[in-house]
Design a protein around this motif. Structure first.
Motif, PDB file in Angstrom:
ATOM      1  N   PRO A  44      -4.570  87.650  21.566  1.00  0.00           N
ATOM      2  CA  PRO A  44      -3.890  86.363  21.393  1.00  0.00           C
ATOM      3  C   PRO A  44      -2.952  86.389  20.190  1.00  0.00           C
ATOM      4  N   VAL A  45      -1.865  85.660  20.318  1.00  0.00           N
ATOM      5  CA  VAL A  45      -0.867  85.627  19.230  1.00  0.00           C
ATOM      6  C   VAL A  45      -0.722  84.185  18.748  1.00  0.00           C
ATOM      7  N   PHE A  46      -0.952  83.974  17.468  1.00  0.00           N
ATOM      8  CA  PHE A  46      -0.842  82.645  16.857  1.00  0.00           C
ATOM      9  C   PHE A  46       0.332  82.668  15.889  1.00  0.00           C
ATOM     10  N   LEU A  47       1.173  81.674  16.014  1.00  0.00           N
ATOM     11  CA  LEU A  47       2.351  81.585  15.145  1.00  0.00           C
ATOM     12  C   LEU A  47       2.098  80.479  14.122  1.00  0.00           C
ATOM     13  N   PHE A  48       2.114  80.866  12.882  1.00  0.00           N
ATOM     14  CA  PHE A  48       1.787  79.938  11.807  1.00  0.00           C
ATOM     15  C   PHE A  48       3.046  79.711  10.974  1.00  0.00           C
ATOM     16  N   SER A  49       3.429  78.459  10.815  1.00  0.00           N
ATOM     17  CA  SER A  49       4.646  78.175  10.063  1.00  0.00           C
ATOM     18  C   SER A  49       4.500  76.837   9.352  1.00  0.00           C
ATOM     19  N   GLY A  50       4.730  76.830   8.060  1.00  0.00           N
ATOM     20  CA  GLY A  50       4.645  75.578   7.306  1.00  0.00           C
ATOM     21  C   GLY A  50       3.268  74.972   7.446  1.00  0.00           C
ATOM     22  N   ASP A  51       3.214  73.793   8.060  1.00  0.00           N
ATOM     23  CA  ASP A  51       1.915  73.128   8.199  1.00  0.00           C
ATOM     24  C   ASP A  51       1.462  73.080   9.653  1.00  0.00           C
ATOM     25  N   SER A  52       1.954  74.018  10.467  1.00  0.00           N
ATOM     26  CA  SER A  52       1.594  74.011  11.894  1.00  0.00           C
ATOM     27  C   SER A  52       1.179  75.386  12.367  1.00  0.00           C
ATOM     28  N   ILE A  53       0.322  75.374  13.380  1.00  0.00           N
ATOM     29  CA  ILE A  53       0.022  76.613  14.098  1.00  0.00           C
ATOM     30  C   ILE A  53       0.286  76.339  15.572  1.00  0.00           C
ATOM     31  N   ILE A  54       0.851  77.330  16.252  1.00  0.00           N
ATOM     32  CA  ILE A  54       1.237  77.126  17.656  1.00  0.00           C
ATOM     33  C   ILE A  54       0.871  78.377  18.441  1.00  0.00           C
ATOM     34  N   TRP A  55       0.371  78.175  19.670  1.00  0.00           N
ATOM     35  CA  TRP A  55       0.123  79.317  20.539  1.00  0.00           C
ATOM     36  C   TRP A  55       0.319  78.899  21.982  1.00  0.00           C
ATOM     37  N   LEU A  56       0.376  79.897  22.850  1.00  0.00           N
ATOM     38  CA  LEU A  56       0.683  79.635  24.256  1.00  0.00           C
ATOM     39  C   LEU A  56      -0.605  79.525  25.064  1.00  0.00           C
ATOM     40  N   LEU A  57      -0.744  78.420  25.802  1.00  0.00           N
ATOM     41  CA  LEU A  57      -1.877  78.274  26.711  1.00  0.00           C
ATOM     42  C   LEU A  57      -1.458  78.799  28.081  1.00  0.00           C
ATOM     43  N   ASP A  58      -2.281  79.666  28.645  1.00  0.00           N
ATOM     44  CA  ASP A  58      -2.027  80.131  30.015  1.00  0.00           C
ATOM     45  C   ASP A  58      -2.343  79.026  31.017  1.00  0.00           C
ATOM     46  N   GLU A  59      -1.968  79.266  32.253  1.00  0.00           N
ATOM     47  CA  GLU A  59      -2.347  78.349  33.319  1.00  0.00           C
ATOM     48  C   GLU A  59      -3.873  78.299  33.378  1.00  0.00           C
ATOM     49  N   GLY A  60      -4.426  77.079  33.522  1.00  0.00           N
ATOM     50  CA  GLY A  60      -5.885  76.974  33.649  1.00  0.00           C
ATOM     51  C   GLY A  60      -6.470  75.944  32.707  1.00  0.00           C
ATOM     52  N   GLN A  61      -7.783  76.123  32.430  1.00  0.00           N
ATOM     53  CA  GLN A  61      -8.510  75.151  31.604  1.00  0.00           C
ATOM     54  C   GLN A  61      -8.774  75.744  30.228  1.00  0.00           C
ATOM     55  N   HIS A  62      -8.648  74.911  29.224  1.00  0.00           N
ATOM     56  CA  HIS A  62      -8.811  75.383  27.836  1.00  0.00           C
ATOM     57  C   HIS A  62      -9.677  74.426  27.048  1.00  0.00           C
ATOM     58  N   LYS A  63     -10.468  75.007  26.138  1.00  0.00           N
ATOM     59  CA  LYS A  63     -11.220  74.210  25.166  1.00  0.00           C
ATOM     60  C   LYS A  63     -10.749  74.631  23.795  1.00  0.00           C
ATOM     61  N   ILE A  64     -10.295  73.681  23.003  1.00  0.00           N
ATOM     62  CA  ILE A  64      -9.800  73.992  21.649  1.00  0.00           C
ATOM     63  C   ILE A  64     -10.723  73.298  20.656  1.00  0.00           C
ATOM     64  N   HIS A  65     -11.378  74.092  19.823  1.00  0.00           N
ATOM     65  CA  HIS A  65     -12.307  73.528  18.829  1.00  0.00           C
ATOM     66  C   HIS A  65     -11.502  73.066  17.624  1.00  0.00           C
ATOM     67  N   VAL A  66     -11.701  71.813  17.261  1.00  0.00           N
ATOM     68  CA  VAL A  66     -10.877  71.208  16.212  1.00  0.00           C
ATOM     69  C   VAL A  66     -11.786  70.792  15.050  1.00  0.00           C
ATOM     70  N   PRO A  67     -11.665  71.444  13.893  1.00  0.00           N
ATOM     71  CA  PRO A  67     -12.518  71.055  12.773  1.00  0.00           C
ATOM     72  C   PRO A  67     -12.201  69.632  12.308  1.00  0.00           C
ATOM     73  N   PRO A  68     -13.248  68.864  11.919  1.00  0.00           N
ATOM     74  CA  PRO A  68     -13.024  67.471  11.507  1.00  0.00           C
ATOM     75  C   PRO A  68     -11.968  67.339  10.408  1.00  0.00           C
ATOM     76  N   SER A  69     -11.829  68.369   9.581  1.00  0.00           N
ATOM     77  CA  SER A  69     -10.879  68.285   8.465  1.00  0.00           C
ATOM     78  C   SER A  69      -9.423  68.155   8.918  1.00  0.00           C
ATOM     79  N   VAL A  70      -9.134  68.435  10.195  1.00  0.00           N
ATOM     80  CA  VAL A  70      -7.736  68.287  10.650  1.00  0.00           C
ATOM     81  C   VAL A  70      -7.577  67.159  11.681  1.00  0.00           C
ATOM     82  N   HIS A  71      -8.637  66.364  11.867  1.00  0.00           N
ATOM     83  CA  HIS A  71      -8.580  65.312  12.900  1.00  0.00           C
ATOM     84  C   HIS A  71      -7.484  64.273  12.658  1.00  0.00           C
ATOM     85  N   HIS A  72      -7.050  64.152  11.412  1.00  0.00           N
ATOM     86  CA  HIS A  72      -6.014  63.154  11.097  1.00  0.00           C
ATOM     87  C   HIS A  72      -4.604  63.741  11.252  1.00  0.00           C
TER      88      HIS A  72
END
Ligand code: TPP
Ligand SMILES: O=c1ccn([C@@H]2O[C@H](COP(=O)(O)O)[C@@H](O)[C@H]2O)c(=O)[nH]1
Length: 184
Positions: free
Chosen positions: A93-121
């Motif tokens: 997997p390739v994650f692109l991190f820039s400034g205050d964002s991270i971005i990656w490509l989701l393939d076709e299908g179903q995904h679960k993304i775990h989100v730490p409470p510290s970034v919920h806002h």
């Protein structure tokens, strides 16, 4: 930074000072010049890094790419394009991190993304770059999608945020960029 010697320095070197290149070569960095002007340095470096890991028998979980956003829209867009090209270059997997964002490509299908409470806002989004995504369904967002169509010129999902659940789910029948804020 003086103790941080890159294993590999690669690119067309149009913005790399020769003396700096020599400095790192003498410190042990492998230097690979890739002058081809039909691919960006990012795309080529992904290929060279993949070869490097294989040749040195180094295992890795993913590529975390740290890129500058120097204001060049063509760089930003070509970096996103490399996320689409990456499948033909590496199985990691390739994650692109820039400034205050991270971005990656989701393939076709179903995904679960775990989100730490510290970034919920913080912000998140789903970007249908290149082609419309006709059926997108999410849970765990403040503004969820329910079998909705995302496309440029129509609805795209930006400045969304999290509902407070630790897992976001995304179902898509086309490739889709996922972006989210990172902690400062
Ligand atoms: C259709 C087409 N458009 C544009 C180019 C030019 N081009 C594409 S990738 C590339 C190399 C870019 O090098 P990089 O160091 O990644 O970016 P730079 O800062 O030099 O713009 C070039 C010149 C091309 N080869 N083909
Ligand atoms: O502001 C920037 C500058 C560069 N990039 C990425 O780096 C390569 C190489 O750029 P050079 O200008 O030749 O050093 C470019 O293709 C981008 O992938 C960037 O993302 N943002």
């Amino acid at each position: 930074m003086a103790n941080c010697i890159p294993h590999l320095i690669t690119g067309d070197f149009d913005s790399l000072d020769f003396s700096l290149q020599e400095f790192y070569r003498k410190k042990g960095s492998q230097i690979i010049h890739t002058p081809d002007q039909n691919e960006t340095d990012f795309t080529k470096s992904l290929r060279e890094s993949t070869n490097f890991l294989r040749e040195k028998n180094i295992s890795a979980d993913s590529f975390l790419i740290v890129c500058r956003n120097g204001g060049r829209m063509d760089h930003i867009l070509s970096n996103l394009n490399t996320l689409y090209l990456a499948k033909n270059i590496t199985c990691l997997p390739v994650f692109l991190f820039s400034g205050d964002s991270i971005i990656w490509l989701l393939d076709e299908g179903q995904h679960k993304i775990h989100v730490p409470p510290s970034v919920h806002h913080l912000h998140c989004g789903l970007i249908p770059l290149g082609e419309p995504c006709h059926h997108v369904t999410t849970t765990g967002l403040k503004w969820n999608l329910r079998n909705d169509r995302l496309n440029f010129g129509g609805l795209i999902c930006t400045s969304n945020t999290f509902s407070g659940l630790e897992v976001v789910t995304v179902e898509t029948e086309r490739k889709l960029l996922w972006t989210m804020g990172t902690e400062e």
